[in-house]
Design a protein around this motif. Sequence first.
Motif, PDB file in Angstrom:
ATOM      1  N   ARG A 221       0.886  -1.072   0.078  1.00 33.14           N
ATOM      2  CA  ARG A 221       0.000  -0.038   0.126  1.00 33.14           C
ATOM      3  C   ARG A 221       1.102   1.198   0.042  1.00 33.14           C
ATOM      4  N   ALA A 222       2.005   1.055   0.883  1.00 34.58           N
ATOM      5  CA  ALA A 222       2.781   2.430   0.735  1.00 34.58           C
ATOM      6  C   ALA A 222       3.581   2.621  -0.327  1.00 34.58           C
ATOM      7  N   GLU A 223       3.557   1.644  -1.063  1.00 32.49           N
ATOM      8  CA  GLU A 223       4.152   1.758  -2.752  1.00 32.49           C
ATOM      9  C   GLU A 223       3.247   2.234  -3.754  1.00 32.49           C
ATOM     10  N   GLY A 224       2.044   2.261  -3.394  1.00 29.35           N
ATOM     11  CA  GLY A 224       1.028   2.970  -4.244  1.00 29.35           C
ATOM     12  C   GLY A 224      -0.089   1.806  -4.657  1.00 29.35           C
ATOM     13  N   VAL A 225       0.151   0.407  -4.245  1.00 29.96           N
ATOM     14  CA  VAL A 225      -0.959  -0.459  -4.863  1.00 29.96           C
ATOM     15  C   VAL A 225      -2.100  -0.289  -4.106  1.00 29.96           C
ATOM     16  N   ASN A 226      -3.135  -0.219  -4.894  1.00 31.17           N
ATOM     17  CA  ASN A 226      -4.510   0.172  -4.407  1.00 31.17           C
ATOM     18  C   ASN A 226      -5.089  -1.286  -3.987  1.00 31.17           C
ATOM     19  N   ILE A 227      -5.223  -1.781  -2.816  1.00 32.37           N
ATOM     20  CA  ILE A 227      -5.817  -3.214  -2.313  1.00 32.37           C
ATOM     21  C   ILE A 227      -7.214  -3.015  -1.779  1.00 32.37           C
ATOM     22  N   VAL A 228      -8.155  -3.484  -2.603  1.00 34.36           N
ATOM     23  CA  VAL A 228      -9.651  -3.490  -2.020  1.00 34.36           C
ATOM     24  C   VAL A 228      -9.916  -4.821  -1.872  1.00 34.36           C
ATOM     25  N   GLU A 229     -10.048  -4.937  -0.295  1.00 36.62           N
ATOM     26  CA  GLU A 229     -10.769  -6.283   0.181  1.00 36.62           C
ATOM     27  C   GLU A 229     -12.004  -6.555   0.428  1.00 36.62           C
ATOM     28  N   ASP A 230     -12.653  -7.730   0.545  1.00 38.01           N
ATOM     29  CA  ASP A 230     -13.983  -7.887   0.725  1.00 38.01           C
ATOM     30  C   ASP A 230     -14.823  -7.509  -0.412  1.00 38.01           C
ATOM     31  N   ALA A 231     -14.307  -7.562  -1.577  1.00 38.38           N
ATOM     32  CA  ALA A 231     -15.029  -6.755  -2.600  1.00 38.38           C
ATOM     33  C   ALA A 231     -15.314  -8.009  -3.877  1.00 38.38           C
ATOM     34  N   GLN A 232     -16.236  -8.619  -3.710  1.00 39.57           N
ATOM     35  CA  GLN A 232     -16.543  -9.584  -4.899  1.00 39.57           C
ATOM     36  C   GLN A 232     -16.961  -8.941  -6.376  1.00 39.57           C
ATOM     37  N   ALA A 233     -16.236  -9.331  -7.366  1.00 38.83           N
ATOM     38  CA  ALA A 233     -16.399  -8.875  -8.573  1.00 38.83           C
ATOM     39  C   ALA A 233     -17.890  -9.318  -9.136  1.00 38.83           C
ATOM     40  N   ASP A 234     -18.883  -8.353  -8.978  1.00 39.53           N
ATOM     41  CA  ASP A 234     -20.056  -8.798  -9.530  1.00 39.53           C
ATOM     42  C   ASP A 234     -20.344  -8.883 -11.007  1.00 39.53           C
ATOM     43  N   LYS A 235     -19.431  -7.745 -11.716  1.00 32.95           N
ATOM     44  CA  LYS A 235     -19.920  -7.842 -13.075  1.00 32.95           C
ATOM     45  C   LYS A 235     -18.613  -7.155 -13.736  1.00 32.95           C
ATOM     46  N   ILE A 236     -18.138  -7.155 -14.996  1.00 31.90           N
ATOM     47  CA  ILE A 236     -17.254  -6.474 -15.651  1.00 31.90           C
ATOM     48  C   ILE A 236     -17.892  -5.840 -16.942  1.00 31.90           C
ATOM     49  N   SER A 237     -17.307  -4.768 -17.188  1.00 30.36           N
ATOM     50  CA  SER A 237     -17.592  -4.002 -18.499  1.00 30.36           C
ATOM     51  C   SER A 237     -16.691  -3.444 -19.196  1.00 30.36           C
ATOM     52  N   GLY A 238     -16.610  -2.976 -20.375  1.00 34.19           N
ATOM     53  CA  GLY A 238     -15.666  -2.197 -21.166  1.00 34.19           C
ATOM     54  C   GLY A 238     -16.091  -1.460 -22.123  1.00 34.19           C
ATOM     55  N   LYS A 239     -15.262  -0.092 -22.204  1.00 33.50           N
ATOM     56  CA  LYS A 239     -15.836   0.713 -22.912  1.00 33.50           C
ATOM     57  C   LYS A 239     -14.477   1.248 -23.732  1.00 33.50           C
ATOM     58  N   GLY A 240     -14.247   1.323 -24.845  1.00 32.66           N
ATOM     59  CA  GLY A 240     -13.103   1.781 -25.806  1.00 32.66           C
ATOM     60  C   GLY A 240     -11.691   1.149 -25.049  1.00 32.66           C
ATOM     61  N   ASP A 241     -11.056   1.813 -24.481  1.00 33.56           N
ATOM     62  CA  ASP A 241      -9.889   1.144 -23.938  1.00 33.56           C
ATOM     63  C   ASP A 241      -9.854   0.900 -22.440  1.00 33.56           C
ATOM     64  N   THR A 242     -10.903   0.842 -21.998  1.00 38.23           N
ATOM     65  CA  THR A 242     -10.881   0.894 -20.531  1.00 38.23           C
ATOM     66  C   THR A 242     -11.979  -0.200 -20.130  1.00 38.23           C
ATOM     67  N   ILE A 243     -11.552  -0.911 -19.090  1.00 44.34           N
ATOM     68  CA  ILE A 243     -12.282  -2.156 -18.545  1.00 44.34           C
ATOM     69  C   ILE A 243     -12.537  -1.718 -16.803  1.00 44.34           C
ATOM     70  N   THR A 244     -14.035  -1.807 -16.601  1.00 50.32           N
ATOM     71  CA  THR A 244     -14.504  -1.629 -15.458  1.00 50.32           C
ATOM     72  C   THR A 244     -15.014  -2.747 -14.600  1.00 50.32           C
ATOM     73  N   VAL A 245     -14.308  -3.005 -13.143  1.00 53.31           N
ATOM     74  CA  VAL A 245     -14.922  -4.093 -12.497  1.00 53.31           C
ATOM     75  C   VAL A 245     -16.017  -3.474 -11.524  1.00 53.31           C
ATOM     76  N   HIS A 246     -17.191  -4.062 -11.363  1.00 50.31           N
ATOM     77  CA  HIS A 246     -18.172  -3.489 -10.348  1.00 50.31           C
ATOM     78  C   HIS A 246     -18.138  -4.714  -9.404  1.00 50.31           C
ATOM     79  N   THR A 247     -18.243  -3.781  -8.165  1.00 55.68           N
ATOM     80  CA  THR A 247     -17.996  -4.537  -6.859  1.00 55.68           C
ATOM     81  C   THR A 247     -19.034  -3.962  -6.002  1.00 55.68           C
ATOM     82  N   PRO A 248     -19.423  -4.267  -4.808  1.00 54.33           N
ATOM     83  CA  PRO A 248     -20.123  -3.976  -3.819  1.00 54.33           C
ATOM     84  C   PRO A 248     -19.493  -2.499  -3.106  1.00 54.33           C
ATOM     85  N   LYS A 249     -18.176  -2.602  -3.264  1.00 53.96           N
ATOM     86  CA  LYS A 249     -17.442  -1.359  -2.769  1.00 53.96           C
ATOM     87  C   LYS A 249     -17.236  -0.516  -3.855  1.00 53.96           C
TER      88      LYS A 249
END
Length: 472
Positions: A221-249
């Motif tokens: 985390r100190a090095e800048g890695v964003n770690i999101v726990e207790d976050a199940q990936a519910d859905k994934i979507s893409g638009k152009g050059d981006t990918i979005t992971v949808h979670t309860p958080k």
Amino acid sequence: MNRIKTDICVIGGGSGGLSVAAGAVQMGASVVLLEGHKMGGDCLNYGCVPSKALIASAKQANAMAHGAKYGIGNVDPSVDYGAAKDHVADVIATIAPVDSVERFEGLGVQVIQEFGRFISKTEVQAGDTVITARRFVVATGSGPFVPPIPGLENVAYYTNENIFDLRDKPKHLIVIGGGPIGMEMAQAHRRLGCNVTVIEGMKAFGKDDPEMAEIVLENLRAEGVNIVEDAQADKISGKGDTITVHTPKGDFTGSHLLMAVGRKVNTDKLDLDAGGVAYDRSGLKVGPDLRSVSNKRVYAAGDVAGGLQFTHVAGYHAGVLIRAILFGLPSKQRTDHIPWATYTDPELAQVGLTEAQARKKYASTLEVVRFDFHHNDRLIAERKTKGLIKVMVVRGRPVGASIAGHMAGELIGMWAMAIANKMKMSAIANTVLPYPTISEVNKRVAGAYFSPRLFESDTVKKVVGLIQRWLP
């Protein structure tokens, strides 16, 4: 159709299969080895070797950016991501000859570069060849498990099998899975200049001691890695050059997606039903001797044996099988002495029982001894003092060790040896080590076990007092 009769038919040219084949043929058995893909298996081509090579590149970049504490000016490293991948490829190519078809044919193994599948309880077919063998060893390994997350099929994603082929540096890498593979790749890519988000459905490093895991996670985390726990990936979507992971958080958007949620054993091509070989989702159903419970001609080695999924375990299985198959000796696997390590910075390593497991099993007879890395002089000199070792001890013998810190993967070896050979803590305490070395961490934690017995014991003090009065 060609037909071959042999003593041993090995299915799979990864760590376990190659070790069995090499050992057996050099001891006089006739061996046929079947490999329909790449010799060396997952470890050489997609796992241990390329990941450690990329981590080495990332470590160099990080060192350049953090030299000031050593009196060396910090430099913003110029990262050539494609060249780092060239380094990875070169490392694989350097090791590959050891696992090559040519080497094994030189040893006397008959190598058939086709996938093998059972056609009866005594026969396997590979291409246009049918092999009848006295014994079969299934060592087909495992591959990345990709869960059926809605929308995943509509976006481009990577696994450990193709991430090392990526030449263009990701702007923002999203990693689904907070286990060893996911976290190693997350830190490596962060150090190589990528933004990184890790999404974990439960806890990162969930199979490790939580206290040790937190030491590593704090640094990531100190090095800048964003770690999101207790976050199940519910859905994934893409638009152009981006990918979005949808979670309860919340939703997390990046440029590239790495799936690192686990492994699945490679049994699909084997037609195990035709061979009368019982299996389930975790692999072949085998006994402690690694022998199939339903077809006594068949054995398993490595990931497909349904246990711990590590390259060194596959190699260990090979030794178990060689004793049984070649010499007819009783030979069973054990798991209490198997270590593992995660090569983040700091590293994370474990052998035997964690503290929680040991407390559950041994209760009042358990002692847990600790030693903090910041008391080690070599680590102070290296400025690598963030770390901790815990050893679980029952009646003077270690039953588990957990280490988080610099070179934890190297340090764990002494405890793996101690547990494998049922050594006492005194064996570690009596070992003389050169000063200053990081390995003194092991000796000092053993000393922490004996210190209360020696320095806080009234009985010891009385005995010493009496002896001093009587000594001339």
